[in-house]
Design a protein around this motif. Sequence first.
Motif, PDB file in Angstrom:
ATOM      1  N   VAL A 259       0.836  -1.199   0.000  1.00 36.96           N
ATOM      2  CA  VAL A 259       0.000   0.000   0.000  1.00 36.96           C
ATOM      3  C   VAL A 259       0.875   1.254   0.000  1.00 36.96           C
ATOM      4  O   VAL A 259       1.884   1.306   0.693  1.00 36.96           O
ATOM      5  CB  VAL A 259      -0.910   0.002   1.267  1.00 36.96           C
ATOM      6  N   TYR A 260       0.489   2.255  -0.813  1.00 36.51           N
ATOM      7  CA  TYR A 260       1.124   3.578  -0.735  1.00 36.51           C
ATOM      8  C   TYR A 260       0.292   4.424   0.212  1.00 36.51           C
ATOM      9  O   TYR A 260      -0.880   4.690  -0.049  1.00 36.51           O
ATOM     10  CB  TYR A 260       1.117   4.274  -2.107  1.00 36.51           C
ATOM     11  N   PHE A 261       0.902   4.847   1.324  1.00 37.99           N
ATOM     12  CA  PHE A 261       0.167   5.649   2.290  1.00 37.99           C
ATOM     13  C   PHE A 261       0.253   7.129   1.934  1.00 37.99           C
ATOM     14  O   PHE A 261       1.222   7.563   1.321  1.00 37.99           O
ATOM     15  CB  PHE A 261       0.724   5.409   3.691  1.00 37.99           C
ATOM     16  N   PRO A 262      -0.774   7.897   2.345  1.00 42.93           N
ATOM     17  CA  PRO A 262      -0.733   9.337   2.052  1.00 42.93           C
ATOM     18  C   PRO A 262       0.336  10.037   2.891  1.00 42.93           C
ATOM     19  O   PRO A 262       0.803   9.491   3.883  1.00 42.93           O
ATOM     20  CB  PRO A 262      -2.137   9.807   2.448  1.00 42.93           C
ATOM     21  N   ASP A 263       0.700  11.244   2.470  1.00 43.43           N
ATOM     22  CA  ASP A 263       1.671  12.035   3.217  1.00 43.43           C
ATOM     23  C   ASP A 263       1.120  12.430   4.577  1.00 43.43           C
ATOM     24  O   ASP A 263      -0.083  12.428   4.787  1.00 43.43           O
ATOM     25  CB  ASP A 263       2.012  13.324   2.441  1.00 43.43           C
ATOM     26  N   ASP A 264       2.009  12.822   5.451  1.00 48.14           N
ATOM     27  CA  ASP A 264       1.636  13.252   6.791  1.00 48.14           C
ATOM     28  C   ASP A 264       0.676  14.437   6.791  1.00 48.14           C
ATOM     29  O   ASP A 264      -0.170  14.555   7.661  1.00 48.14           O
ATOM     30  CB  ASP A 264       2.892  13.652   7.573  1.00 48.14           C
TER      31      ASP A 264
ATOM     32  N   ALA B 236       5.949   3.754  12.924  1.00 47.67           N
ATOM     33  CA  ALA B 236       7.381   3.884  12.658  1.00 47.67           C
ATOM     34  C   ALA B 236       7.632   4.324  11.216  1.00 47.67           C
ATOM     35  O   ALA B 236       8.630   4.971  10.913  1.00 47.67           O
ATOM     36  CB  ALA B 236       8.087   2.560  12.937  1.00 47.67           C
ATOM     37  N   ARG B 237       6.694   3.990  10.328  1.00 47.18           N
ATOM     38  CA  ARG B 237       6.823   4.388   8.930  1.00 47.18           C
ATOM     39  C   ARG B 237       6.309   5.798   8.704  1.00 47.18           C
ATOM     40  O   ARG B 237       6.290   6.294   7.583  1.00 47.18           O
ATOM     41  CB  ARG B 237       5.949   3.478   8.062  1.00 47.18           C
ATOM     42  N   GLY B 238       5.779   6.399   9.742  1.00 49.17           N
ATOM     43  CA  GLY B 238       5.345   7.787   9.632  1.00 49.17           C
ATOM     44  C   GLY B 238       3.864   7.994   9.370  1.00 49.17           C
ATOM     45  O   GLY B 238       3.442   9.091   9.037  1.00 49.17           O
ATOM     46  N   VAL B 239       3.051   6.947   9.527  1.00 43.57           N
ATOM     47  CA  VAL B 239       1.605   7.131   9.355  1.00 43.57           C
ATOM     48  C   VAL B 239       1.084   7.934  10.552  1.00 43.57           C
ATOM     49  O   VAL B 239       1.435   7.654  11.703  1.00 43.57           O
ATOM     50  CB  VAL B 239       0.882   5.771   9.262  1.00 43.57           C
ATOM     51  N   ALA B 240       0.298   8.975  10.260  1.00 38.46           N
ATOM     52  CA  ALA B 240      -0.159   9.897  11.298  1.00 38.46           C
ATOM     53  C   ALA B 240      -1.031   9.191  12.337  1.00 38.46           C
ATOM     54  O   ALA B 240      -1.747   8.241  12.023  1.00 38.46           O
ATOM     55  CB  ALA B 240      -0.930  11.046  10.666  1.00 38.46           C
ATOM     56  N   ARG B 241      -0.950   9.707  13.564  1.00 43.16           N
ATOM     57  CA  ARG B 241      -1.701   9.129  14.686  1.00 43.16           C
ATOM     58  C   ARG B 241      -3.208   9.107  14.427  1.00 43.16           C
ATOM     59  O   ARG B 241      -3.894   8.143  14.730  1.00 43.16           O
ATOM     60  CB  ARG B 241      -1.390   9.981  15.915  1.00 43.16           C
TER      61      ARG B 241
END
Length: 148
Positions: A11-16, A117-122
């Motif tokens: 999956v490509y996650f969206p930016d922060d 850890a990969r930077g996905v927002a809380r």
Amino acid sequence: MYSTETFLDRVYFPDDDNPDGCWIWAGSIDKDGYGRVGSKITAHRYSYALFRGRCRGLLVCHHCDTRSCVRPSHLFVGTIQDNVADCIRKGRQVKGEDVPTHKLTADEVRVMRKLAARGVARRALASLFGVRPDTVKTIVRRKAWRHI
Ligand SMILES: [Zn+2]
């Protein structure tokens, strides 16, 4: 079939700065633009089953109109007999039931930490796992679920 972790690796996650954005399927895409997990199952349907439970006999639809999106909170189910309007109405109900009462499993805690850890927002993690952002914070900082 894919485990939660294997699935999320595709999956490509969206930016922060776009925590509510679509999760785009990075695996194969069919001619209609839908992500595919194997020849019979669409990726968004697989995602729904993986994160939100049974959807047998139900149609899995997108709130966001992005066919390759597999983000659980962008998906909702309706019966196959429903027309489009009814499907949308039901989707709103599903959304309304999406309250933070979900009890996490050890597996979900591991996946949540990996994504954090990969930077996905809380906030994105909170909506994915059906818990409050505070809960995500305590889990990611290992103030809760310390044994995992
Ligand atoms: Zn989406």
